[in-house]
Design a protein around this motif. Structure first.
Motif, mmCIF file in Angstrom:
data_model
loop_
_atom_site.group_PDB
_atom_site.id
_atom_site.type_symbol
_atom_site.label_atom_id
_atom_site.label_comp_id
_atom_site.label_asym_id
_atom_site.label_seq_id
_atom_site.Cartn_x
_atom_site.Cartn_y
_atom_site.Cartn_z
ATOM 1 N N LYS A 107 6.658 3.637 -10.961
ATOM 2 C CA LYS A 107 5.909 3.070 -9.840
ATOM 3 C C LYS A 107 5.670 4.119 -8.770
ATOM 4 O O LYS A 107 4.571 4.245 -8.213
ATOM 5 C CB LYS A 107 6.664 1.877 -9.245
ATOM 6 C CG LYS A 107 6.637 0.623 -10.089
ATOM 7 C CD LYS A 107 7.411 -0.489 -9.393
ATOM 8 C CE LYS A 107 7.402 -1.771 -10.217
ATOM 9 N NZ LYS A 107 8.169 -2.855 -9.544
ATOM 10 N N ILE A 130 0.394 -0.975 -17.505
ATOM 11 C CA ILE A 130 -0.035 -0.352 -16.245
ATOM 12 C C ILE A 130 -1.425 -0.880 -15.900
ATOM 13 O O ILE A 130 -2.429 -0.449 -16.493
ATOM 14 C CB ILE A 130 -0.079 1.185 -16.366
ATOM 15 C CG1 ILE A 130 1.274 1.722 -16.855
ATOM 16 C CG2 ILE A 130 -0.446 1.813 -15.026
ATOM 17 C CD1 ILE A 130 1.257 3.211 -17.159
ATOM 18 N N ILE A 170 -4.896 7.504 -12.989
ATOM 19 C CA ILE A 170 -3.686 7.265 -13.774
ATOM 20 C C ILE A 170 -3.708 8.101 -15.048
ATOM 21 O O ILE A 170 -2.698 8.692 -15.438
ATOM 22 C CB ILE A 170 -3.559 5.762 -14.104
ATOM 23 C CG1 ILE A 170 -3.341 4.959 -12.809
ATOM 24 C CG2 ILE A 170 -2.407 5.515 -15.078
ATOM 25 C CD1 ILE A 170 -3.389 3.463 -13.003
ATOM 26 N N SER A 197 1.366 8.330 -2.974
ATOM 27 C CA SER A 197 2.264 7.195 -2.743
ATOM 28 C C SER A 197 2.705 7.133 -1.284
ATOM 29 O O SER A 197 2.866 6.046 -0.717
ATOM 30 C CB SER A 197 3.496 7.295 -3.653
ATOM 31 O OG SER A 197 4.192 8.520 -3.445
ATOM 32 N N THR A 239 -0.194 5.694 0.652
ATOM 33 C CA THR A 239 -0.281 4.256 0.362
ATOM 34 C C THR A 239 0.763 3.476 1.150
ATOM 35 O O THR A 239 0.477 2.404 1.704
ATOM 36 C CB THR A 239 -0.082 4.004 -1.146
ATOM 37 O OG1 THR A 239 -1.101 4.685 -1.877
ATOM 38 C CG2 THR A 239 -0.152 2.512 -1.465
ATOM 39 N N PHE A 274 -4.989 -1.506 -13.813
ATOM 40 C CA PHE A 274 -5.864 -0.733 -12.939
ATOM 41 C C PHE A 274 -7.010 -1.637 -12.508
ATOM 42 O O PHE A 274 -7.345 -2.617 -13.182
ATOM 43 C CB PHE A 274 -6.393 0.530 -13.645
ATOM 44 C CG PHE A 274 -7.186 0.267 -14.897
ATOM 45 C CD1 PHE A 274 -8.563 0.092 -14.843
ATOM 46 C CD2 PHE A 274 -6.557 0.176 -16.135
ATOM 47 C CE1 PHE A 274 -9.292 -0.159 -15.992
ATOM 48 C CE2 PHE A 274 -7.283 -0.069 -17.293
ATOM 49 C CZ PHE A 274 -8.662 -0.240 -17.220
ATOM 50 N N HIS A 275 -7.635 -1.296 -11.355
ATOM 51 C CA HIS A 275 -8.639 -2.181 -10.763
ATOM 52 C C HIS A 275 -10.007 -1.534 -10.604
ATOM 53 O O HIS A 275 -10.920 -2.143 -10.048
ATOM 54 C CB HIS A 275 -8.144 -2.682 -9.402
ATOM 55 C CG HIS A 275 -6.799 -3.342 -9.473
ATOM 56 N ND1 HIS A 275 -6.613 -4.594 -10.017
ATOM 57 C CD2 HIS A 275 -5.557 -2.909 -9.108
ATOM 58 C CE1 HIS A 275 -5.327 -4.911 -9.966
ATOM 59 N NE2 HIS A 275 -4.661 -3.911 -9.424
ATOM 60 N N ARG A 327 -0.100 0.529 3.936
ATOM 61 C CA ARG A 327 0.381 -0.844 3.757
ATOM 62 C C ARG A 327 0.979 -1.406 5.042
ATOM 63 O O ARG A 327 1.009 -2.626 5.250
ATOM 64 C CB ARG A 327 1.421 -0.904 2.630
ATOM 65 C CG ARG A 327 0.851 -0.653 1.246
ATOM 66 C CD ARG A 327 1.918 -0.774 0.181
ATOM 67 N NE ARG A 327 2.361 -2.164 0.043
ATOM 68 C CZ ARG A 327 3.616 -2.532 -0.146
ATOM 69 N NH1 ARG A 327 4.580 -1.619 -0.171
ATOM 70 N NH2 ARG A 327 3.945 -3.805 -0.280
ATOM 71 N N SER A 360 2.047 5.428 -8.264
ATOM 72 C CA SER A 360 1.579 4.739 -7.040
ATOM 73 C C SER A 360 0.853 3.442 -7.380
ATOM 74 O O SER A 360 -0.190 3.124 -6.793
ATOM 75 C CB SER A 360 0.667 5.665 -6.232
ATOM 76 O OG SER A 360 1.339 6.820 -5.844
ATOM 77 N N THR A 361 1.370 2.707 -8.332
ATOM 78 C CA THR A 361 0.769 1.429 -8.703
ATOM 79 C C THR A 361 1.840 0.550 -9.347
ATOM 80 O O THR A 361 2.932 1.020 -9.685
ATOM 81 C CB THR A 361 -0.395 1.629 -9.692
ATOM 82 O OG1 THR A 361 -1.106 0.391 -9.853
ATOM 83 C CG2 THR A 361 0.088 2.102 -11.056
ATOM 84 N N LYS A 362 1.531 -0.706 -9.522
ATOM 85 C CA LYS A 362 2.470 -1.641 -10.137
ATOM 86 C C LYS A 362 2.638 -1.310 -11.614
ATOM 87 O O LYS A 362 1.680 -0.952 -12.299
ATOM 88 C CB LYS A 362 1.944 -3.071 -9.982
ATOM 89 C CG LYS A 362 2.852 -4.137 -10.576
ATOM 90 C CD LYS A 362 2.237 -5.515 -10.381
ATOM 91 C CE LYS A 362 3.125 -6.592 -11.009
ATOM 92 N NZ LYS A 362 2.536 -7.949 -10.876
ATOM 93 N N GLU A 365 -9.477 4.412 -10.356
ATOM 94 C CA GLU A 365 -8.031 4.287 -10.486
ATOM 95 C C GLU A 365 -7.583 4.575 -11.916
ATOM 96 O O GLU A 365 -6.545 5.205 -12.145
ATOM 97 C CB GLU A 365 -7.565 2.887 -10.072
ATOM 98 C CG GLU A 365 -6.046 2.758 -10.023
ATOM 99 C CD GLU A 365 -5.581 1.443 -9.437
ATOM 100 O OE1 GLU A 365 -4.390 1.338 -9.120
ATOM 101 O OE2 GLU A 365 -6.417 0.518 -9.317
#
Length: 302
Positions: free
Chosen positions: A263, A284, A295, A168, A171, A286-287, A175, A267-269, A291
């Motif tokens: 969060k 939760i 998680i 995190s 990240t 993921f992309h 950003r 470390s994700t939305k 990832e």
């Protein structure tokens, strides 16, 4: 004092060994390599070249003069690190401030740790060691992280292990590179902090970013004030009398707090819907497969 003299003499002895053409060490397997590699050696400053992979790009003249004054009085306390390029030819891996300050003082030699590495290893060592040891500004750290990811082909997860930082944290630094270049420059020059930058990232339009940045600087706004300003810009109807979504009023305190903690940990939305009775659900997103696996590992420990 006797110990210091002995250590210096040893360094000079190793320096002489490196200048002997018959003992030109090119790999860790060469004769006498164990006496040199990883040890502190007094090297001629003129035999060292600057590392083109150095992540630090700003060297404050006043700070360099202060360091030079310290070196003039106390000498080099922490050796630099170099890699061997050729016979009696070396390249900086880390310690460029000490190297520059030593040249200002007029030193002819400098204590150095010697390593043998290829360009990729040298880049990685330079970036990792500078991230950990040097007082880089937030943008320089972010650029260093990005270079490691791009040029070493390393994931954020592996980078986290390599530099000893939470994913995190990495990240959050990366950003910052989404900010307008003017704002990045302002952060590097100390007009705003990383906290201000993290708040401004939430503004997608670059023109609006700049407008708020200028207000932050001119009014001397705190990070908290900046966050509130960004929030009001994103929700202009907040004070217009229009009804706000029920979820913002009805969300129990334990859910709001827990959502922030999730969060940070993942470390994700994280999307959470709940009622006043305490019932709800957690989503939760993921992309990628990578990832999802990351998680899953955090949630299950497997």
């Amino acid at each position: 004092m006797a110990k210091a003299t002995k250590k210096q003499a040893l360094g000079r002895g190793l320096s002489a060994l490196l200048k002997d053409p018959e003992n030109d060490i090119q790999s860790v397997g060469d004769k006498n390599a164990d006496q040199v590699i990883g040890n502190v050696v007094e090297l001629d400053i003129e035999s060292i070249e600057v590392n083109p992979f150095q992540p630090r790009s700003n060297f404050n003249d006043e700070a360099l003069e202060e360091l030079a004054s310290s070196i003039r009085e106390l000498g080099i306390i922490q050796p630099i690190t170099v890699r061997k390029l050729d016979f009696n030819k070396f390249q900086l891996v880390s310690g460029e401030r000490r190297f520059r300050a030593s040249k200002l003082v007029g030193l002819e030699t400098i204590p150095a740790y010697i390593r043998i590495a290829n360009d990729q290893e040298s880049l990685e060592m330079a970036l990792v060691e500078n991230i950990q040891r040097q007082d880089l500004d937030p943008i320089e750290i972010a650029l260093s992280y990005q270079r490691l990811i791009d040029e070493i082909q390393i994931t954020q997860e592996k980078l986290s292990d390599r530099v000893g930082k939470k994913r995190s944290t990495i990240t959050n630094y990366l950003r910052l590179l989404k900010l307008h270049p003017i704002i990045q420059t302002g952060m590097r020059d100390g007009f705003i902090s990383m906290g201000h930058g993290r708040a401004l990232i939430n503004i997608e339009k670059k023109k609006e970013q700049i407008a708020i940045y200028e207000k932050v600087v001119s009014d001397g706004l705190s990070v908290r004030d900046t966050e509130q300003l960004v929030k009001s810009l994103k929700n202009p109807q907040g004070d217009s009398g229009e009804k706000k979504p029920k979820s913002s009023k009805e969300t129990p305190g334990f859910v709001s707090k827990g959502m922030d903690e999730l969060k940070e940990y993942l470390s994700t939305k994280v999307d959470i819907t709940s009622s006043q009775t305490g019932k709800g659900k957690i989503v939760i997103p993921f992309h990628s497969q990578e990832e999802f696996q990351r998680i899953k590992k955090l949630l299950t420990g497997e």
